[in-house]
Design a protein around this motif. Structure first.
Motif, PDB file in Angstrom:
ATOM      1  N   ILE A  89       0.843  -1.196   0.000  1.00  0.00           N
ATOM      2  CA  ILE A  89       0.000   0.000   0.000  1.00  0.00           C
ATOM      3  C   ILE A  89       0.879   1.248   0.000  1.00  0.00           C
ATOM      4  CG2 ILE A  89      -0.179   0.061   2.522  1.00  0.00           C
ATOM      5  CD1 ILE A  89      -3.051   1.094   2.193  1.00  0.00           C
ATOM      6  N   ASN A  90       0.464   2.276  -0.732  1.00  0.00           N
ATOM      7  CA  ASN A  90       1.221   3.521  -0.801  1.00  0.00           C
ATOM      8  C   ASN A  90       0.938   4.396   0.411  1.00  0.00           C
ATOM      9  OD1 ASN A  90       2.160   2.686  -3.275  1.00  0.00           O
ATOM     10  ND2 ASN A  90       0.761   3.956  -4.462  1.00  0.00           N
ATOM     11  N   ASP A 123      -2.307   6.417   0.469  1.00  0.00           N
ATOM     12  CA  ASP A 123      -3.514   5.667   0.816  1.00  0.00           C
ATOM     13  C   ASP A 123      -3.586   5.386   2.310  1.00  0.00           C
ATOM     14  OD1 ASP A 123      -4.552   5.494  -1.848  1.00  0.00           O
ATOM     15  OD2 ASP A 123      -2.981   4.043  -2.285  1.00  0.00           O
ATOM     16  N   ASN A 147      -4.868   8.595   3.879  1.00  0.00           N
ATOM     17  CA  ASN A 147      -6.280   8.921   3.633  1.00  0.00           C
ATOM     18  C   ASN A 147      -7.261   7.849   4.073  1.00  0.00           C
ATOM     19  OD1 ASN A 147      -5.780  11.469   2.408  1.00  0.00           O
ATOM     20  ND2 ASN A 147      -5.208  10.454   0.495  1.00  0.00           N
ATOM     21  N   CYS A 148      -6.776   6.689   4.545  1.00  0.00           N
ATOM     22  CA  CYS A 148      -7.681   5.605   4.940  1.00  0.00           C
ATOM     23  C   CYS A 148      -8.681   6.095   5.982  1.00  0.00           C
ATOM     24  CB  CYS A 148      -6.894   4.435   5.525  1.00  0.00           C
ATOM     25  SG  CYS A 148      -6.207   3.347   4.276  1.00  0.00           S
ATOM     26  N   TYR A 173     -10.190   0.209  -0.043  1.00  0.00           N
ATOM     27  CA  TYR A 173      -9.908   1.576  -0.484  1.00  0.00           C
ATOM     28  C   TYR A 173      -9.712   1.595  -1.995  1.00  0.00           C
ATOM     29  CZ  TYR A 173      -4.966   0.178  -0.898  1.00  0.00           C
ATOM     30  OH  TYR A 173      -3.798  -0.432  -1.265  1.00  0.00           O
ATOM     31  N   ASN A 174      -9.691   2.777  -2.555  1.00  0.00           N
ATOM     32  CA  ASN A 174      -9.411   2.958  -3.978  1.00  0.00           C
ATOM     33  C   ASN A 174      -8.023   3.555  -4.130  1.00  0.00           C
ATOM     34  OD1 ASN A 174     -12.617   3.739  -3.655  1.00  0.00           O
ATOM     35  ND2 ASN A 174     -12.194   2.389  -5.377  1.00  0.00           N
ATOM     36  N   ARG A 175      -7.184   2.865  -4.852  1.00  0.00           N
ATOM     37  CA  ARG A 175      -5.787   3.268  -4.962  1.00  0.00           C
ATOM     38  C   ARG A 175      -5.680   4.637  -5.631  1.00  0.00           C
ATOM     39  NH1 ARG A 175      -1.022   0.955  -8.460  1.00  0.00           N
ATOM     40  NH2 ARG A 175       0.765   1.564  -7.162  1.00  0.00           N
ATOM     41  N   THR A 176      -5.127   5.595  -4.896  1.00  0.00           N
ATOM     42  CA  THR A 176      -5.088   6.980  -5.357  1.00  0.00           C
ATOM     43  C   THR A 176      -4.382   7.126  -6.698  1.00  0.00           C
ATOM     44  OG1 THR A 176      -5.104   7.767  -3.070  1.00  0.00           O
ATOM     45  CG2 THR A 176      -4.336   9.311  -4.748  1.00  0.00           C
ATOM     46  N   LYS A 207      -6.957   5.395  -9.463  1.00  0.00           N
ATOM     47  CA  LYS A 207      -8.423   5.318  -9.348  1.00  0.00           C
ATOM     48  C   LYS A 207      -9.140   6.145 -10.406  1.00  0.00           C
ATOM     49  CE  LYS A 207      -8.939   9.001  -5.875  1.00  0.00           C
ATOM     50  NZ  LYS A 207      -9.382   9.288  -4.498  1.00  0.00           N
ATOM     51  N   LYS A 214     -10.117  -0.435  -7.062  1.00  0.00           N
ATOM     52  CA  LYS A 214     -10.529  -0.909  -5.740  1.00  0.00           C
ATOM     53  C   LYS A 214      -9.575  -1.979  -5.214  1.00  0.00           C
ATOM     54  CE  LYS A 214     -14.238  -3.417  -3.383  1.00  0.00           C
ATOM     55  NZ  LYS A 214     -15.507  -4.163  -3.556  1.00  0.00           N
ATOM     56  N   SER A 248      -0.266  14.415   2.555  1.00  0.00           N
ATOM     57  CA  SER A 248       0.337  13.093   2.341  1.00  0.00           C
ATOM     58  C   SER A 248       1.758  13.192   1.794  1.00  0.00           C
ATOM     59  CB  SER A 248      -0.533  12.266   1.393  1.00  0.00           C
ATOM     60  OG  SER A 248      -0.662  12.911   0.136  1.00  0.00           O
TER      61      SER A 248
END
Length: 448
Positions: free
Chosen positions: A267-268, A271, A274-275, A285-288, A291, A299, A333
Motif C-alpha cells: 500500500i502507498n 492511501d 487517507n484511509c 480503499y481505492n488506490r489513489t 483510481k 478498488k 500526504s
C-alpha cells in the motif's frame, strides 16, 4: 457553395428604429445571419425591407462578402458536406485565427489546476514538474505555442541531460523522456481544444514533440530487498534518540510504515494517510495513483493480518476521523511520505540497503510472492492492484473478483518471511497451476 447577401432582418428592429445590417448565408436551402458593424435607419429601408437607392451598405459590405467567399473556397472540398451552421462557425473561426496566440505556460497552468480540481493530483504534479523544467529551460514564463518547434524540443532535451541536480539529490535519467512525454500530452490537449479538423480550423498546426526523437525511458535500477534484508528490517530495534514533542522518531516511523506497507501488499503512503476505517476486518480503499484511470476505481480489498493490526493500533487515529492519526501530525500526504522515506534511509543504513524507500516494500512483496512462494504472476498483479493484461480485459468483465485468493497469497508470503525457510516446496495449488503437479522442492532464488 453557399450564397451571400447583405440584408436587414425585420424582426430585429431596435427601439430607436434602426436595423443591424447583416450578411445572410444560404446553403442547402437554409439561412443564417452574421451581423456587421453597420446600422441602417428606418428611412433607408423600404416597405419590403430592402435598402433604398442611394444607400451604400451593399457596397460597403462587399469586402466582407469577398472575404467569406475566399474562406469557403479554401475549404471547397469540405463545404458541400457541411451544413450552414458549420459554415458560419468556419467563417467566424477563420476571422479569429488570423492573429491566434496561446501562451503555452499559462495554458499548462490552467490545465494543471483543472486536474487538481478533478482530484487528479498525481497527474497534476507530473505536469507541474515538466512545466517547471520547461520554464527553467526557457528562462521566461511565457511562450506562444506556435513558437515551440522540434528545434526547441531538441534544445530542451539537451538542457535536461546537462542540468545539474538539486543539492542533496541524485541526478535521475528519466527526466528527458518523462518530461517530453508529459509536455507532448499537454500540447495535444491544446490542439484538441483549439483545432477543429472537421471544419478545417487549424490554429495550432505544429506537432514538434512527434517530430523529435525522445530518449526512451531507461529501465529502473531500483530493486527489491533480498529475503535476508527484509528479515533484518523486522529486527531493527527502536531508536530512542531525540524526537520532537508530539512527533514520531523518524527511524521508527520509517521501519513501521515500511513493514505495514509490506503486510498490506505494498500500500502507498498516500492511501495510508487517507484511509478512513476498517470494514469487517478488511481494509477497502481505492488506490489513489490509478483510481481516476480505471473503471473499477482501482478498488483494493485486503484482509488485515494480525501483524498489520498491531501496527494499525499503534498509529490509530484517536478521533476516529481517519484510520490513522497521520493527518493530525502532517499537513498533507506528501509531507508524510517524505518523513517516512527519511526514516527508511536510516533503516537502510542498518540493513545495508542505502536506497530503501516505501516502494521497495511493494517490489519486495511481489518478488517474494513470485520467487519464493510460487504465486502466479496474474495473482501478484491482481494483489498489487494492476490492471489486467490487454488480452485478459474482456474476461474480467465477466469475472466476479474473489479477494480470498489475495488473502491466501498474502498470508503465504508473510508466513514464509517469518519462517526460517530459504527454499520453497511447490505443490499443486491454485496459486501455481490449474493442473495437477507432483510435489517438488526447489532452491528459492534470491530476490533481485
Amino acid at each position: 457553395m453557399p450564397t451571400f447577401k447583405t440584408v436587414i432582418h425585420p424582426r430585429y428592429k431596435k427601439a430607436d428604429g434602426v436595423f443591424r445590417v447583416k450578411i445572410r448565408i444560404t446553403h442547402n436551402k437554409q439561412s443564417r445571419y452574421i451581423p456587421t458593424c453597420y446600422y441602417a435607419s428606418s428611412s433607408e429601408v423600404n416597405e419590403k425591407f430592402d435598402f433604398k437607392r442611394g444607400t451604400s451598405y451593399v457596397r460597403d459590405t462587399m469586402p466582407i462578402i469577398d472575404e467569406y467567399r475566399k474562406i469557403c473556397n479554401k475549404c471547397a472540398d469540405k463545404i458541400e458536406t457541411m451544413n450552414v451552421d458549420q459554415i458560419v462557425e468556419l467563417i467566424k473561426n477563420y476571422k479569429e485565427d488570423e492573429n491566434f496566440k496561446l501562451d503555452f505556460i499559462a495554458f499548462g497552468r490552467r490545465h494543471i489546476q483543472q486536474l487538481r480540481d478533478n482530484d487528479h493530483k498525481g497527474n497534476a504534479d507530473m505536469y507541474q514538474c515538466a512545466l517547471n523544467a520547461f520554464v527553467r529551460f526557457l528562462r521566461r514564463n511565457k511562450i506562444d505555442i506556435n513558437e515551440i518547434t522540434s528545434r526547441v524540443v531538441k534544445q530542451f532535451i539537451t538542457f535536461l541531460e546537462n542540468e545539474k541536480p538539486r543539492a542533496g539529490h541524485k541526478k535521475g535519467r528519466r527526466s528527458p523522456s518523462l518530461y517530453c512525454a508529459t509536455l507532448k500530452a499537454l500540447h495535444n490537449v491544446a490542439k484538441a481544444e483549439y483545432n477543429d479538423e472537421d471544419i478545417g480550423v487549424i490554429r495550432i498546426p505544429l506537432s514538434p514533440f512527434s517530430r523529435t526523437k525522445v530518449p526512451p525511458i531507461p529501465r529502473t535500477e531500483k530493486k527489491p530487498m533480498t529475503l535476508e534484508q527484509l528479515r533484518a528490517v523486522f529486527n531493527v530495534p527502536d531508536d530512542d534518540t531525540f524526537q520532537r514533542r508530539g512527533d514520531y522518531n523518524i527511524r521508527n516511523l520509517g521501519r513501521d510504515i515500511g513493514l505495514l506497507s509490506f503486510f498490506l501488499i505494498g500500500i502507498n503512503t498516500v492511501d495510508l494517510y487517507n484511509c478512513t476505517g476498517i470494514q469487517n476486518g478488511r481494509l477497502i480503499y481505492n488506490r489513489t495513483k490509478t483510481k481516476n484511470r480505471r473503471q473499477d476505481k482501482a478498488k483494493i480489498d485486503i484482509r488485515i493480518e494480525p501483524e498489520a493490526l498491531a501496527l494499525i493500533e499503534k498509529y490509530r487515529d484517536p478521533t476516529g476521523v481517519r484510520l490513522f492519526e497521520f493527518h493530525r501530525k502532517y499537513a498533507n500526504s506528501d509531507i508524510f511520505n517524505a518523513q517516512v522515506n527519511k526514516g527508511l534511509k536510516r533503516v537502510g543504513k542498518v540493513i545495508n540497503f542505502p536506497d530503501l524507500e516505501t516502494y521497495t516494500f511493494r517490489r519486495t512483496w511481489a518478488s517474494i510472492a513470485w520467487n519464493h512462494c510460487g504465486i502466479r504472476d496474474d495473482i501478484v498483479n491482481f494483489a498489487l492492484g494492476h490492471s489486467p493484461r490487454e488480452e485478459k480485459k474482456l474476461a474480467h468483465i465477466y469475472i466476479t473478483e474473489d479477494w480470498n485468493i489475495v488473502d491466501k497469497a498474502n498470508r503465504a508470503v508473510i508466513d514464509f518471511v517469518k519462517s526460517n525457510q530459504t527454499e520453497v516446496s511447490l505443490t499443486n495449488s491454485k496459486y501455481i497451476s490449474n493442473e495437477t503437479a507432483p510435489e517438488k522442492s526447489v532452491q528459492a532464488p534470491v530476490a533481485s
